[in-house]
Design an enzyme around this catalytic site. Sequence first.
Site, PDB file in Angstrom:
ATOM      1  N   SER A 167       0.826  -1.200   0.000  1.00  0.00           N
ATOM      2  CA  SER A 167       0.000   0.000   0.000  1.00  0.00           C
ATOM      3  C   SER A 167       0.867   1.259   0.000  1.00  0.00           C
ATOM      4  CB  SER A 167      -0.961  -0.058   1.187  1.00  0.00           C
ATOM      5  OG  SER A 167      -2.007   0.871   1.053  1.00  0.00           O
TER       6      SER A 167
ATOM      7  N   ASP B 262      -9.699  -5.270  -4.552  1.00  0.00           N
ATOM      8  CA  ASP B 262      -9.111  -4.302  -3.627  1.00  0.00           C
ATOM      9  C   ASP B 262     -10.020  -3.074  -3.570  1.00  0.00           C
ATOM     10  OD1 ASP B 262      -7.529  -2.296  -2.371  1.00  0.00           O
ATOM     11  OD2 ASP B 262      -5.698  -3.303  -3.014  1.00  0.00           O
TER      12      ASP B 262
ATOM     13  N   HIS C 249      -7.490  -5.830  -0.277  1.00  0.00           N
ATOM     14  CA  HIS C 249      -6.304  -4.995  -0.063  1.00  0.00           C
ATOM     15  C   HIS C 249      -5.347  -5.651   0.929  1.00  0.00           C
ATOM     16  CE1 HIS C 249      -4.022  -1.312  -0.225  1.00  0.00           C
ATOM     17  NE2 HIS C 249      -4.082  -1.169   1.082  1.00  0.00           N
TER      18      HIS C 249
END
Length: 278
Positions: free
Chosen positions: A97, A229, A258
Amino acid sequence: MPFVTTKDGVEIFFKDWGPKDAQPIMFHHGWPLSADDWDTQMLFFLQQGFRVVAHDRRGHGRSAQVSEGHDMDHYAADAFAVAEHLDLKKAVHIGHSTGGGEVARYVAKFGQPAGRVAKAVLVSAVPPLMLKTAENPEGLPIEVFDGFRKGTADNRAQLFLDVAAGPFYGFNREGAKVYEGVVRNWWRQGMMGSAKAHYDGIKAFSETDQTGDLKAIEVPTLVMHGDDDQIVPIADAALKSIKLLKNGTLKVYKGFPHGMLTTHADVINPDLLAFIKA
């Protein structure tokens, strides 16, 4: 104590496990978490004979809760301070991320051609740019990130519960098995950090255009992303990043969320190992 002090005087916490002469893997965590988010991967790769390193980004986890420097340039410089302190060479850098943005900036700015980086992995990563702009119409509107800012400022504790119990791990999907311990651990990590760092970090992960970073990366780079995601949509992230990388490989995971590093570690960890060993 496992801290390094950066050039601008910030104490950064890190973990360093395994044989010092083994190939190092350095992990870069996402917003608003800490190095603890990598425990599953660190234990896995430790058992495979690697040296594993992870740090808490400035303002996150156990690192100093400083007021300034919550941007990709400082994030990358802080990571470099750890790598330089530990003299990591030919390391594999894996970022999730926001940590994926940190890896992209780190490799582009500090890892080449000094031989510090062997390979890179971007997992559910934010590059090249999350924000919707005239040049990036597929991005998310600024109102999405303003909502995160408002939630962080008004009731950070509730926001963190809602994100972890909902879209981050796909626990809001019909039929999903919810792991309460995972939700609590996400919340615990987030609340260890600084509200100021988390607030400012939203701009860093959403508005930083990393097109140039991706184009500058020459080492083999694995891009991993779930097609479900809900935090960093794949169409504006991995599917664009792979087109910008000189030496990239894309792996798309059907239905994965995610936080797939946690929910699907049994799939992701072997794929990471295969890429590193290739």
